[in-house]
Design an enzyme around this catalytic site. Structure first.
Site, PDB file in Angstrom:
ATOM      1  N   GLU A  44       0.837  -1.202   0.000  1.00 13.12           N
ATOM      2  CA  GLU A  44       0.000   0.000   0.000  1.00 13.12           C
ATOM      3  C   GLU A  44       0.874   1.254   0.000  1.00 13.12           C
ATOM      4  O   GLU A  44       1.867   1.330   0.700  1.00 13.12           O
ATOM      5  CB  GLU A  44      -0.900   0.018   1.249  1.00 13.12           C
ATOM      6  CG  GLU A  44      -1.900  -1.124   1.305  1.00 13.12           C
ATOM      7  CD  GLU A  44      -2.989  -1.007   0.234  1.00 13.12           C
ATOM      8  OE1 GLU A  44      -3.118   0.077  -0.355  1.00 13.12           O
ATOM      9  OE2 GLU A  44      -3.701  -2.012   0.006  1.00 13.12           O
ATOM     10  N   HIS A  68      -1.414  -5.659   1.474  1.00 11.50           N
ATOM     11  CA  HIS A  68      -2.640  -6.448   1.389  1.00 11.50           C
ATOM     12  C   HIS A  68      -2.376  -7.693   0.538  1.00 11.50           C
ATOM     13  O   HIS A  68      -1.628  -7.637  -0.437  1.00 11.50           O
ATOM     14  CB  HIS A  68      -3.774  -5.637   0.737  1.00 11.50           C
ATOM     15  CG  HIS A  68      -4.706  -4.997   1.720  1.00 11.50           C
ATOM     16  ND1 HIS A  68      -4.933  -3.641   1.771  1.00 11.50           N
ATOM     17  CD2 HIS A  68      -5.496  -5.540   2.696  1.00 11.50           C
ATOM     18  CE1 HIS A  68      -5.811  -3.374   2.721  1.00 11.50           C
ATOM     19  NE2 HIS A  68      -6.172  -4.508   3.308  1.00 11.50           N
TER      20      HIS A  68
HETATM   21  N1  PCA Z   1      -8.371  -7.117   6.216  1.00 11.62           N
HETATM   22  C1  PCA Z   1      -9.257  -6.044   6.636  1.00 11.62           C
HETATM   23  C2  PCA Z   1      -9.067  -5.928   8.124  1.00 11.62           C
HETATM   24  C3  PCA Z   1      -8.385  -7.190   8.543  1.00 11.62           C
HETATM   25  C4  PCA Z   1      -7.902  -7.799   7.296  1.00 11.62           C
HETATM   26  O1  PCA Z   1      -7.188  -8.797   7.205  1.00 11.62           O
HETATM   27  C5  PCA Z   1      -9.069  -4.757   5.847  1.00 11.62           C
HETATM   28  O2  PCA Z   1      -8.637  -4.808   4.679  1.00 11.62           O
HETATM   29  O3  PCA Z   1      -9.352  -3.681   6.366  1.00 11.62           O
END
Ligand code: PCA
Length: 215
Positions: free
Chosen positions: A81, A168
């Site tokens: 990110e 992510h």
């Molecule tokens: N993904 C969520 C919160 C916890 C996770 O693993 C998110 O993208 O906010």
């Protein structure tokens, strides 16, 4: 002296029984790769409390680099990110049933913080190793963005010599057996996070390379 990287993963949320972020980072706990030692801690998928747990983990491990990792169901790539924004806007309740709408994370904080990780270099290294990756320009407005913002705000407030950021990752294949969603195997995600941890520990500066997107 070798560098220390703290990786965090979340507990399952939103009706899932696993969270690939925790499944992956816990497998890297205790590894030493190229003189970089990796520790892993689990974080609850809960606004604010997540930041308190992260704070304790930072005090315990005293890392040089902190990379928080979270599930982004629907994404096909591993996505470092670029930016954390100062807003909570939940579409689903967190694991303590809280669902803030348009609440600032830190009243005294700036609108956003940039990642301090070499995000484009991470993408380049992942692709070189056959792992689908791209830069993401939004970590969303749920607990992942919240924790990312809190991490960067904490580093900023304390002038700590820590570089922080967020990655992510997609679903695991077993989470998608009943959905038309992309996934990556646990093995691939673990290898990708190992590469990201070592790359981040050994390279403070990012490379200049196209990595933007039109949306
Ligand atoms: N993904 C969520 C919160 C916890 C996770 O693993 C998110 O993208 O906010």
């Amino acid at each position: 002296m070798g560098k220390k990287v703290l990786l965090t993963g979340f507990d399952p949320f939103g009706g899932e029984t696993v969270n690939p972020s925790w499944e992956a980072v816990k497998r890297l706990n205790g590894e030493v790769v190229e003189d970089v030692s990796i520790a892993a801690e689990q974080i609850p998928t809960v606004f604010h409390h997540s930041a308190a747990v992260l704070e304790k983990a930072i005090e315990k491990h005293k890392p040089d680099v902190v990379i928080c990792v979270g599930q982004a169901g629907g994404r096909a790539h591993m996505t470092p990110e670029r930016i954390a924004i100062n807003i909570d806007d939940a579409r689903i309740p967190d694991n303590e049933d809280r669902e803030p709408i348009d609440e600032p994370i830190a009243e005294d904080g700036p609108a956003a913080y940039w990642s301090a990780l070499p995000i484009k270099l991470i993408v380049k290294e992942l692709r070189k190793n056959g792992i689908p990756a791209s830069v993401s320009n939004s970590a969303g407005t749920f607990v992942c963005n919240h924790l990312f913002y809190q991490l960067m705000h904490r580093i900023d407030r304390t002038s700590a010599n820590i570089r922080g950021g967020f990655i992510h990752i997609p679903f695991l294949p077993e989470q998608t057996v009943d959905k038309h969603e992309p996934s990556l195997s646990l093995e691939t995600i673990v290898e990708g996070l190992r590469i990201a941890a070592v790359t981040s520990a050994l390279h403070e500066k990012d490379i200049r390379e196209t990595g933007g997107s039109l949306s």
